[in-house]
Design a protein around this motif. Sequence first.
Motif, PDB file in Angstrom:
ATOM      1  N   ALA A  47      -2.804  13.173   5.468  1.00 18.39           N
ATOM      2  CA  ALA A  47      -2.547  11.966   5.045  1.00 18.39           C
ATOM      3  C   ALA A  47      -1.466  11.989   3.390  1.00 18.39           C
ATOM      4  O   ALA A  47      -0.768  11.373   3.431  1.00 18.39           O
ATOM      5  CB  ALA A  47      -3.558  10.784   4.991  1.00 18.39           C
ATOM      6  N   LEU A  48      -2.218  12.934   2.964  1.00 18.11           N
ATOM      7  CA  LEU A  48      -1.554  12.792   1.472  1.00 18.11           C
ATOM      8  C   LEU A  48       0.102  13.510   1.141  1.00 18.11           C
ATOM      9  O   LEU A  48       0.581  12.992   0.846  1.00 18.11           O
ATOM     10  CB  LEU A  48      -1.780  13.209   0.254  1.00 18.11           C
ATOM     11  CG  LEU A  48      -3.740  13.410  -0.096  1.00 18.11           C
ATOM     12  CD1 LEU A  48      -4.827  13.681  -0.405  1.00 18.11           C
ATOM     13  CD2 LEU A  48      -3.313  11.631  -0.551  1.00 18.11           C
ATOM     14  N   LYS A  49       0.053  13.718   2.205  1.00 21.63           N
ATOM     15  CA  LYS A  49       1.243  14.877   2.579  1.00 21.63           C
ATOM     16  C   LYS A  49       2.653  13.953   2.905  1.00 21.63           C
ATOM     17  O   LYS A  49       4.000  14.398   2.545  1.00 21.63           O
ATOM     18  CB  LYS A  49       1.568  15.821   3.488  1.00 21.63           C
ATOM     19  CG  LYS A  49       0.727  17.037   3.364  1.00 21.63           C
ATOM     20  CD  LYS A  49       0.829  18.576   3.674  1.00 21.63           C
ATOM     21  CE  LYS A  49      -0.356  19.548   3.948  1.00 21.63           C
ATOM     22  NZ  LYS A  49       0.049  20.138   4.540  1.00 21.63           N
ATOM     23  N   ALA A  50       2.133  12.729   3.590  1.00 23.75           N
ATOM     24  CA  ALA A  50       3.239  11.689   3.725  1.00 23.75           C
ATOM     25  C   ALA A  50       3.634  10.356   2.329  1.00 23.75           C
ATOM     26  O   ALA A  50       4.647  10.300   2.324  1.00 23.75           O
ATOM     27  CB  ALA A  50       2.723  11.009   4.583  1.00 23.75           C
ATOM     28  N   GLU A  53       5.456  12.666  -2.588  1.00 25.42           N
ATOM     29  CA  GLU A  53       6.653  12.844  -4.118  1.00 25.42           C
ATOM     30  C   GLU A  53       5.757  11.560  -4.508  1.00 25.42           C
ATOM     31  O   GLU A  53       6.780  11.309  -6.134  1.00 25.42           O
ATOM     32  CB  GLU A  53       7.982  12.799  -3.578  1.00 25.42           C
ATOM     33  CG  GLU A  53       8.215  14.041  -2.621  1.00 25.42           C
ATOM     34  CD  GLU A  53       8.041  14.913  -3.589  1.00 25.42           C
ATOM     35  OE1 GLU A  53       9.357  14.031  -4.825  1.00 25.42           O
ATOM     36  OE2 GLU A  53       7.986  16.111  -3.286  1.00 25.42           O
ATOM     37  N   GLN A  54       5.090  10.604  -4.277  1.00 27.06           N
ATOM     38  CA  GLN A  54       5.265   9.514  -4.770  1.00 27.06           C
ATOM     39  C   GLN A  54       3.133   9.753  -6.223  1.00 27.06           C
ATOM     40  O   GLN A  54       3.172   9.262  -6.941  1.00 27.06           O
ATOM     41  CB  GLN A  54       4.156   8.022  -3.585  1.00 27.06           C
ATOM     42  CG  GLN A  54       5.468   7.471  -2.877  1.00 27.06           C
ATOM     43  CD  GLN A  54       5.178   6.957  -2.205  1.00 27.06           C
ATOM     44  OE1 GLN A  54       4.079   5.443  -2.111  1.00 27.06           O
ATOM     45  NE2 GLN A  54       5.291   6.620  -1.436  1.00 27.06           N
ATOM     46  N   LEU A  55       2.975  10.235  -5.396  1.00 24.70           N
ATOM     47  CA  LEU A  55       1.451  11.605  -6.147  1.00 24.70           C
ATOM     48  C   LEU A  55       2.058  11.377  -7.843  1.00 24.70           C
ATOM     49  O   LEU A  55       3.204  11.807  -7.833  1.00 24.70           O
ATOM     50  CB  LEU A  55       0.715  12.464  -6.139  1.00 24.70           C
ATOM     51  CG  LEU A  55       0.286  12.012  -4.689  1.00 24.70           C
ATOM     52  CD1 LEU A  55      -0.262  13.425  -3.923  1.00 24.70           C
ATOM     53  CD2 LEU A  55      -0.877  11.692  -4.419  1.00 24.70           C
ATOM     54  N   ILE A 173     -12.282  10.226 -10.985  1.00 22.65           N
ATOM     55  CA  ILE A 173     -10.650  10.281 -11.890  1.00 22.65           C
ATOM     56  C   ILE A 173     -10.177  11.472 -10.736  1.00 22.65           C
ATOM     57  O   ILE A 173      -9.180  11.034  -9.962  1.00 22.65           O
ATOM     58  CB  ILE A 173     -10.930  11.428 -12.784  1.00 22.65           C
ATOM     59  CG1 ILE A 173     -11.606  10.627 -13.515  1.00 22.65           C
ATOM     60  CG2 ILE A 173     -10.311  12.382 -12.876  1.00 22.65           C
ATOM     61  CD1 ILE A 173     -11.977  12.186 -14.881  1.00 22.65           C
ATOM     62  N   THR A 174     -11.008  12.035  -9.364  1.00 24.89           N
ATOM     63  CA  THR A 174     -10.763  12.920  -8.690  1.00 24.89           C
ATOM     64  C   THR A 174     -10.448  11.710  -7.343  1.00 24.89           C
ATOM     65  O   THR A 174      -8.686  11.872  -6.981  1.00 24.89           O
ATOM     66  CB  THR A 174     -11.420  13.439  -7.247  1.00 24.89           C
ATOM     67  OG1 THR A 174     -11.959  14.347  -8.758  1.00 24.89           O
ATOM     68  CG2 THR A 174     -10.671  14.508  -5.721  1.00 24.89           C
ATOM     69  N   GLU A 175     -10.840  10.520  -6.970  1.00 24.52           N
ATOM     70  CA  GLU A 175     -10.650   9.821  -5.961  1.00 24.52           C
ATOM     71  C   GLU A 175      -8.996   8.881  -6.262  1.00 24.52           C
ATOM     72  O   GLU A 175      -8.454   8.375  -5.637  1.00 24.52           O
ATOM     73  CB  GLU A 175     -11.586   9.100  -5.487  1.00 24.52           C
ATOM     74  CG  GLU A 175     -12.511   9.840  -4.570  1.00 24.52           C
ATOM     75  CD  GLU A 175     -14.020   9.224  -4.789  1.00 24.52           C
ATOM     76  OE1 GLU A 175     -14.170   7.739  -5.599  1.00 24.52           O
ATOM     77  OE2 GLU A 175     -15.404   9.457  -3.690  1.00 24.52           O
ATOM     78  N   LYS A 176      -9.694   8.586  -7.801  1.00 24.52           N
ATOM     79  CA  LYS A 176      -8.688   7.638  -8.169  1.00 24.52           C
ATOM     80  C   LYS A 176      -6.858   8.463  -8.163  1.00 24.52           C
ATOM     81  O   LYS A 176      -5.877   7.718  -7.796  1.00 24.52           O
ATOM     82  CB  LYS A 176      -8.778   6.710  -9.320  1.00 24.52           C
ATOM     83  CG  LYS A 176      -9.769   5.386  -9.584  1.00 24.52           C
ATOM     84  CD  LYS A 176      -9.928   4.986  -8.674  1.00 24.52           C
ATOM     85  CE  LYS A 176     -11.139   3.989  -8.285  1.00 24.52           C
ATOM     86  NZ  LYS A 176     -10.939   2.872  -6.841  1.00 24.52           N
ATOM     87  N   PHE A 177      -6.992   9.297  -8.869  1.00 25.16           N
ATOM     88  CA  PHE A 177      -6.092  10.604  -9.017  1.00 25.16           C
ATOM     89  C   PHE A 177      -5.070   9.993  -8.006  1.00 25.16           C
ATOM     90  O   PHE A 177      -3.832   9.539  -7.595  1.00 25.16           O
ATOM     91  CB  PHE A 177      -6.230  11.739  -9.726  1.00 25.16           C
ATOM     92  CG  PHE A 177      -5.055  12.135  -9.307  1.00 25.16           C
ATOM     93  CD1 PHE A 177      -4.098  12.583 -10.979  1.00 25.16           C
ATOM     94  CD2 PHE A 177      -4.223  13.168  -8.331  1.00 25.16           C
ATOM     95  CE1 PHE A 177      -2.661  12.938 -11.214  1.00 25.16           C
ATOM     96  CE2 PHE A 177      -3.142  13.922  -8.610  1.00 25.16           C
ATOM     97  CZ  PHE A 177      -2.711  13.840 -10.362  1.00 25.16           C
ATOM     98  N   PHE A 178      -5.517  10.629  -6.311  1.00 23.29           N
ATOM     99  CA  PHE A 178      -4.886  10.861  -5.070  1.00 23.29           C
ATOM    100  C   PHE A 178      -4.647   9.410  -4.463  1.00 23.29           C
ATOM    101  O   PHE A 178      -3.903   9.415  -4.122  1.00 23.29           O
ATOM    102  CB  PHE A 178      -5.946  11.489  -4.969  1.00 23.29           C
ATOM    103  CG  PHE A 178      -5.602  13.355  -4.764  1.00 23.29           C
ATOM    104  CD1 PHE A 178      -4.823  14.197  -4.481  1.00 23.29           C
ATOM    105  CD2 PHE A 178      -6.885  13.699  -4.981  1.00 23.29           C
ATOM    106  CE1 PHE A 178      -4.720  14.956  -4.687  1.00 23.29           C
ATOM    107  CE2 PHE A 178      -7.165  15.456  -5.666  1.00 23.29           C
ATOM    108  CZ  PHE A 178      -5.608  15.796  -5.244  1.00 23.29           C
TER     109      PHE A 178
END
Length: 462
Positions: A47-50, A53-55, A173-178
């Motif tokens: 899901a994140l790979k999609a 580029e927006q991260l 921090i981990t959750e909100k970053f991703f």
Amino acid sequence: MVMINRNRLGQTFALLMLSSSLAVSGRVQADPLQVIDSLPTDESLDALKAVAEQLPKRLVIALDGLAYDDVLKVQTTEKRCMQSFYPASRAVSTYPSLSDIAWADMLRVAPPAGYQRYYYSTRRNQIIGGSLADMGNPQEYEHRMHLVFDKLSQHAKAYVASFKMAKTEIRGITEKFFESRNTKNFYAYMLTTDTVGHTAGDMEGLICYLDENLQRMQAKYKAVTGRDLEIALMSDHGNNHANQGKLTNLKENLRDHGFEIGSHIVGPKDVAFTTGGILTSASVFMKPESLASVAEVAIQSTGVDLITYVDQNDASTVYVRKPNGDIARVIFDRASGRYGYAPVVGDPLSYLPVMEAMRAAGKLDEKGFATDVDWVTYSSGHYYPVAPVRVYRGHHEITRNPAPLIVSLADGWEITYGFVKAISRMHKRGGTHGALSAGGSNGVVITNYKPTQDVYTAQVSD
């Protein structure tokens, strides 16, 4: 008048300290690596790979009160952790070395109204703040963060259960970053590095736990994006690690000499200052004609390392005075934007060797002035780091209500009153900050993507 030892901020802080004392006194704090479990993953890698580029490209964590010496120890001396980062550098705090003014300076926001949220207002001629609402009211620099733990309940938990709160912060921090999209840098603020330092917790364990979880974030980010996550850590001040200090008699000494400590200044015997917590500095206000007499009493108080005060006839000059009689002038040359240090009697800051090195390198002009950059280069490792710059700015620039007199205590001494004073004697503590000296002044700046160098708060940048 409303006396200092009745301020509501002191009562609030005392309740937090009492809660902490009841929660952890009588037992050794557990190693955080044992009590904090691994972080969950809320989104699948697919899901994140999609949205790779927006991260964000970079994670910036503002760590309250993390001392340079603590990071240096785990990274260089013991080599326990932080090995994927470049060598740590000093981030020298403001003077006094306090959070609100330091973060505002580092993040390029307007100077706050006071050195702390509980402060004396020269315009209104009264002490402002001290309520629960004031304590929980975010400053402008906190609004610049994508994630900040600023609720009163979070502050309380940071003292009562530091490592559990650290777990909450790092998970957040981990959750909100991703979850973040379309921003280059993600800024987060972490409080527990400060509370662990104040309460004699396992700071080295906390640093290494943070590093372990940053490595997990890095691995996840690399798997999602195919690139390395840039990580920058910075802190606003250090910690003198002096444990529970002796209490200065500054207030009692002023009263013994006929001064009245209160919330308003009406006559020549009125003095106002605030102590929002347990610190190693005090910013003192009085009628201009009383500055000399108040300074004379302050320098004779127990635990005073030095005092600094503004020249009443020339605001560009600030005097530095030691109890042994040594005096020097710190001078700002507005035309060139340079700072000077000129001993009058002795050498109170022991800066003559620094100046000799600067002169030999051609860094002092014909008047003995140098840029802030050169003062950092030649004095960041000094016991009083970057003192000429910090002393002048502390009396003129870093708050909208600067004090004419600042008292800087020696390591092992502290100032606090009222309920905080009573509770502080009951609770194990690990040191504090506020003074001009290095321990409480030296925060840290460190990244995993480029080398850093020693800076002071106004120099910190991307």
